[in-house]
Structure formats: structure tokens, C-alpha cells
Design a protein around this motif. Structure first.
Motif, PDB file in Angstrom:
ATOM      1  N   HIS A 150     -11.671 -22.053  -2.253  1.00  0.00           N
ATOM      2  CA  HIS A 150     -11.534 -20.605  -2.386  1.00  0.00           C
ATOM      3  C   HIS A 150     -12.618 -19.865  -1.615  1.00  0.00           C
ATOM      4  O   HIS A 150     -12.384 -18.750  -1.121  1.00  0.00           O
ATOM      5  N   ALA A 151     -13.783 -20.457  -1.488  1.00  0.00           N
ATOM      6  CA  ALA A 151     -14.861 -19.817  -0.723  1.00  0.00           C
ATOM      7  C   ALA A 151     -14.457 -19.654   0.741  1.00  0.00           C
ATOM      8  O   ALA A 151     -14.729 -18.620   1.361  1.00  0.00           O
ATOM      9  N   GLU A 152     -13.789 -20.668   1.297  1.00  0.00           N
ATOM     10  CA  GLU A 152     -13.317 -20.559   2.683  1.00  0.00           C
ATOM     11  C   GLU A 152     -12.244 -19.483   2.810  1.00  0.00           C
ATOM     12  O   GLU A 152     -12.183 -18.751   3.799  1.00  0.00           O
ATOM     13  N   LEU A 153     -11.367 -19.409   1.808  1.00  0.00           N
ATOM     14  CA  LEU A 153     -10.354 -18.354   1.810  1.00  0.00           C
ATOM     15  C   LEU A 153     -11.011 -16.978   1.849  1.00  0.00           C
ATOM     16  O   LEU A 153     -10.630 -16.112   2.642  1.00  0.00           O
ATOM     17  N   GLU A 154     -11.987 -16.772   0.979  1.00  0.00           N
ATOM     18  CA  GLU A 154     -12.634 -15.463   0.910  1.00  0.00           C
ATOM     19  C   GLU A 154     -13.341 -15.114   2.211  1.00  0.00           C
ATOM     20  O   GLU A 154     -13.395 -13.945   2.593  1.00  0.00           O
ATOM     21  N   ASP A 155     -13.854 -16.116   2.909  1.00  0.00           N
ATOM     22  CA  ASP A 155     -14.501 -15.819   4.184  1.00  0.00           C
ATOM     23  C   ASP A 155     -13.472 -15.378   5.214  1.00  0.00           C
ATOM     24  O   ASP A 155     -13.741 -14.490   6.033  1.00  0.00           O
ATOM     25  N   LEU A 156     -12.279 -15.982   5.169  1.00  0.00           N
ATOM     26  CA  LEU A 156     -11.202 -15.532   6.055  1.00  0.00           C
ATOM     27  C   LEU A 156     -10.811 -14.094   5.740  1.00  0.00           C
ATOM     28  O   LEU A 156     -10.587 -13.271   6.642  1.00  0.00           O
ATOM     29  N   TRP A 157     -10.711 -13.783   4.444  1.00  0.00           N
ATOM     30  CA  TRP A 157     -10.342 -12.433   4.041  1.00  0.00           C
ATOM     31  C   TRP A 157     -11.426 -11.435   4.446  1.00  0.00           C
ATOM     32  O   TRP A 157     -11.126 -10.309   4.870  1.00  0.00           O
ATOM     33  N   ARG A 158     -12.686 -11.853   4.316  1.00  0.00           N
ATOM     34  CA  ARG A 158     -13.791 -10.979   4.731  1.00  0.00           C
ATOM     35  C   ARG A 158     -13.680 -10.647   6.214  1.00  0.00           C
ATOM     36  O   ARG A 158     -13.855  -9.495   6.628  1.00  0.00           O
ATOM     37  N   GLN A 159     -13.390 -11.660   7.024  1.00  0.00           N
ATOM     38  CA  GLN A 159     -13.260 -11.440   8.458  1.00  0.00           C
ATOM     39  C   GLN A 159     -12.129 -10.460   8.766  1.00  0.00           C
ATOM     40  O   GLN A 159     -12.259  -9.615   9.654  1.00  0.00           O
ATOM     41  N   GLN A 160     -11.030 -10.587   8.028  1.00  0.00           N
ATOM     42  CA  GLN A 160      -9.901  -9.688   8.289  1.00  0.00           C
ATOM     43  C   GLN A 160     -10.257  -8.248   7.934  1.00  0.00           C
ATOM     44  O   GLN A 160      -9.889  -7.313   8.657  1.00  0.00           O
ATOM     45  N   VAL A 161     -10.938  -8.065   6.814  1.00  0.00           N
ATOM     46  CA  VAL A 161     -11.358  -6.706   6.446  1.00  0.00           C
ATOM     47  C   VAL A 161     -12.293  -6.152   7.505  1.00  0.00           C
ATOM     48  O   VAL A 161     -12.149  -4.999   7.955  1.00  0.00           O
ATOM     49  N   LYS A 162     -13.240  -6.942   7.921  1.00  0.00           N
ATOM     50  CA  LYS A 162     -14.206  -6.499   8.931  1.00  0.00           C
ATOM     51  C   LYS A 162     -13.506  -6.152  10.238  1.00  0.00           C
ATOM     52  O   LYS A 162     -13.836  -5.151  10.891  1.00  0.00           O
ATOM     53  N   SER A 163     -12.520  -6.950  10.631  1.00  0.00           N
ATOM     54  CA  SER A 163     -11.759  -6.684  11.846  1.00  0.00           C
ATOM     55  C   SER A 163     -10.984  -5.372  11.733  1.00  0.00           C
ATOM     56  O   SER A 163     -10.924  -4.588  12.693  1.00  0.00           O
ATOM     57  N   SER A 164     -10.405  -5.111  10.555  1.00  0.00           N
ATOM     58  CA  SER A 164      -9.669  -3.860  10.346  1.00  0.00           C
ATOM     59  C   SER A 164     -10.599  -2.658  10.431  1.00  0.00           C
ATOM     60  O   SER A 164     -10.255  -1.624  11.015  1.00  0.00           O
ATOM     61  N   VAL A 165     -11.787  -2.792   9.847  1.00  0.00           N
ATOM     62  CA  VAL A 165     -12.776  -1.704   9.907  1.00  0.00           C
ATOM     63  C   VAL A 165     -13.165  -1.446  11.357  1.00  0.00           C
ATOM     64  O   VAL A 165     -13.215  -0.295  11.811  1.00  0.00           O
ATOM     65  N   LEU A 166     -13.424  -2.498  12.098  1.00  0.00           N
ATOM     66  CA  LEU A 166     -13.838  -2.346  13.500  1.00  0.00           C
ATOM     67  C   LEU A 166     -12.746  -1.680  14.324  1.00  0.00           C
ATOM     68  O   LEU A 166     -13.027  -0.781  15.133  1.00  0.00           O
ATOM     69  N   SER A 167     -11.501  -2.100  14.122  1.00  0.00           N
ATOM     70  CA  SER A 167     -10.393  -1.520  14.882  1.00  0.00           C
ATOM     71  C   SER A 167     -10.294  -0.013  14.659  1.00  0.00           C
ATOM     72  O   SER A 167     -10.059   0.752  15.596  1.00  0.00           O
ATOM     73  N   LEU A 168     -10.491   0.413  13.419  1.00  0.00           N
ATOM     74  CA  LEU A 168     -10.402   1.847  13.113  1.00  0.00           C
ATOM     75  C   LEU A 168     -11.623   2.605  13.625  1.00  0.00           C
ATOM     76  O   LEU A 168     -11.517   3.755  14.054  1.00  0.00           O
ATOM     77  N   LYS A 169     -12.784   1.967  13.561  1.00  0.00           N
ATOM     78  CA  LYS A 169     -13.994   2.622  14.081  1.00  0.00           C
ATOM     79  C   LYS A 169     -13.865   2.874  15.590  1.00  0.00           C
ATOM     80  O   LYS A 169     -14.385   3.863  16.112  1.00  0.00           O
ATOM     81  N   LEU A 170     -13.160   1.991  16.277  1.00  0.00           N
ATOM     82  CA  LEU A 170     -12.981   2.149  17.722  1.00  0.00           C
ATOM     83  C   LEU A 170     -12.051   3.316  18.060  1.00  0.00           C
ATOM     84  O   LEU A 170     -11.920   3.690  19.222  1.00  0.00           O
ATOM     85  N   THR A 171     -11.389   3.892  17.032  1.00  0.00           N
ATOM     86  CA  THR A 171     -10.566   5.090  17.250  1.00  0.00           C
ATOM     87  C   THR A 171     -11.351   6.352  16.901  1.00  0.00           C
ATOM     88  O   THR A 171     -10.767   7.420  16.714  1.00  0.00           O
ATOM     89  N   ASN A 172     -12.674   6.188  16.793  1.00  0.00           N
ATOM     90  CA  ASN A 172     -13.584   7.313  16.547  1.00  0.00           C
ATOM     91  C   ASN A 172     -13.470   7.892  15.139  1.00  0.00           C
ATOM     92  O   ASN A 172     -13.782   9.065  14.922  1.00  0.00           O
ATOM     93  N   LYS A 173     -13.039   7.077  14.192  1.00  0.00           N
ATOM     94  CA  LYS A 173     -13.019   7.526  12.806  1.00  0.00           C
ATOM     95  C   LYS A 173     -14.389   7.279  12.180  1.00  0.00           C
ATOM     96  O   LYS A 173     -15.095   6.338  12.539  1.00  0.00           O
ATOM     97  N   THR A 174     -14.756   8.134  11.239  1.00  0.00           N
ATOM     98  CA  THR A 174     -16.013   7.958  10.538  1.00  0.00           C
ATOM     99  C   THR A 174     -15.876   6.836   9.520  1.00  0.00           C
ATOM    100  O   THR A 174     -14.755   6.404   9.184  1.00  0.00           O
ATOM    101  N   VAL A 175     -17.010   6.362   9.002  1.00  0.00           N
ATOM    102  CA  VAL A 175     -16.990   5.300   8.005  1.00  0.00           C
ATOM    103  C   VAL A 175     -16.209   5.732   6.771  1.00  0.00           C
ATOM    104  O   VAL A 175     -15.397   4.965   6.229  1.00  0.00           O
TER     105      VAL A 175
END
Length: 237
Positions: A150-175
Motif C-alpha cells: 500500500h505504501a507503493e500505491l500511495e506514492d503513485l497516487w502522490r505523484q499523480q496529484v503532484k502532476s495534476s497540480v503542476l499541470s494547472l500551475k502551468l496555466t497560470n492558476k494560483t495555488v
């Protein structure tokens, strides 16, 4: 079995034990399953054989339809499902769909765990995302090993959340805008997941069975068949 409680998306409690409810087959599914098998044997253009070879293929097919991206099941989940490698055919000819529901319940639990984890990350006031760290994410995991735990699963999920945040930040949205948008999106997904009922699971399992023989043969529950016919007619009667 009791109906699952309905929540407004923004009111869903972020507690897996509270919102996850196992689904179980209705008693009449056994009769329906036997009737489907009889129809396949009588009317399908090719010879239908329910044997160990079929069971082997169906298990792989069903797991693939549930988690083709290998983002939910762990290696121990898959090892547990191996008990059905040569028995799905025997179970189905008896009308027994418990194996399909057991695997789907595990999938449903993992999906809910992932969404609750992701929402908690996004909505957590102290959550920060460090984009200076050098890390990479595999987009196509279909050929990757199953996560070991489950720890490996959560790390995959963490990466996906981080990737989604980065994608939106690149559209000039605020945090704050990113957090609000992702929170609404993930809660909407969780709301839809919680609406899954036993008939949805049964249809998916029967689909895996019929499509094991032929990718063009599908099972439609009455409600789904009605929707399909309306779509084909382009009219509502």
C-alpha cells in the motif's frame, strides 16, 4: 442489503471505513447467469466451452478491465485472486458470481482510498509540493509490476496529484485556484464512485465473461439495454 448513503460531493467524509460499502450479488443473479450461459451455448456462432482455459482468460480479462493501469491493486491482491485461476468456469455454471464481486469490492475500496488520499492532500492546509525534486512518473503502467504494498500505491497516487497540480500551475492558476479546482474535480469523481450498485458490478462481470469468448458479445442489464436502444434509435419512447 441497505442502500449506501447519498452525500453531496462537498460533504463526503474523508474516511474510507465510513463511505466504503461492500456490494453483494442479488439472489436472482444466479438464475440470470445460468440463463446467459445457456443462451451462449445454444445461440452463439462459435462453440462455447466453459473450461479451465476459459477461466484463465477470464480472470486476466476481468483484472485488466478493472485496473489495466495497475494503479489500484497490489501484488498481494493479485496473488489472492489467483485462487480463481481455474475455478471461475465451475462457479459461473453454478450461477455463482461471488468471485467477481470480491474482486470488484477490492477495486472499489482501492479507488475510494485513492480519491480520499488525493482529496486530503489537496485540501490539507499544510500540504506543499516541491517541484525542485528530481523525480519521474511512468504514465503507462500496463506492463509495470504490480505495486508491492500500500505504501507503493500511495506514492503513485502522490505523484499523480503532484502532476495534476503542476499541470494547472502551468496555466497560470494560483495555488488557491488549483486547490479549489482539483478538490471539486476529485470530490465529483468520488461522488460518482459511491453511486455504484450491485447491478453495475454484475453487468461488468458478465461483460468480462461474454467478451472472453468474443469481443463483440456483451451483456446488457435491462436498464443498460434500454439506454443502448434509445441511443441507436436516437429517440426516446
Amino acid at each position: 442489503h441497505p442502500e449506501a448513503p447519498l452525500y453531496l460531493a462537498h460533504e463526503i467524509p474523508l474516511d474510507v471505513a465510513t463511505i466504503f460499502q461492500e456490494l453483494h450479488p442479488e439472489t436472482d443473479y444466479a438464475r440470470t447467469t445460468r440463463a446467459i450461459i445457456e443462451q451462449l451455448r445454444r445461440n452463439h456462432y462459435s462453440e462455447i466451452r466453459f473450461d479451465d482455459e476459459f477461466s484463465d482468460k477470464m480472470l486476466d480479462s476481468y483484472i485488466e478491465t478493472l485496473d489495466g493501469g495497475r494503479m489500484y491493486f497490489t501484488a498481494s491482491d493479485i496473488a489472492e485472486f489467483e485462487q480463481y485461476r481455474e475455478t471461475l468456469d465451475d462457479m459461473l455454471t453454478r450461477g455463482d458470481t461471488e468471485a467477481g464481486f470480491l474482486m470488484y469490492n477490492r477495486y472499489q475500496q482501492r479507488v475510494i482510498e485513492r480519491l480520499v488520499y488525493s482529496i486530503a492532500m489537496i485540501e490539507g492546509p499544510t500540504t506543499t509540493f516541491d517541484f525542485t525534486v528530481d523525480e519521474e512518473m511512468i504514465l503507462d503502467r500496463s506492463e509495470e509490476p504490480w505495486p508491492a504494498n500500500h505504501a507503493e500505491l500511495e506514492d503513485l497516487w502522490r505523484q499523480q496529484v503532484k502532476s495534476s497540480v503542476l499541470s494547472l500551475k502551468l496555466t497560470n492558476k494560483t495555488v488557491d485556484e488549483v486547490r479549489e479546482l482539483l478538490s471539486k474535480r476529485l470530490r465529483s469523481q468520488l461522488s460518482q464512485v459511491l453511486k455504484t450498485n450491485d447491478l453495475d458490478v454484475y453487468q461488468r462481470y458478465m461483460d468480462a465473461m461474454t467478451m472472453t469468448f468474443d469481443p463483440h458479445t456483451q451483456y446488457y442489464a435491462p436498464r443498460a439495454a434500454e439506454n443502448f436502444n434509445m441511443t441507436m434509435r436516437l429517440s426516446l419512447q
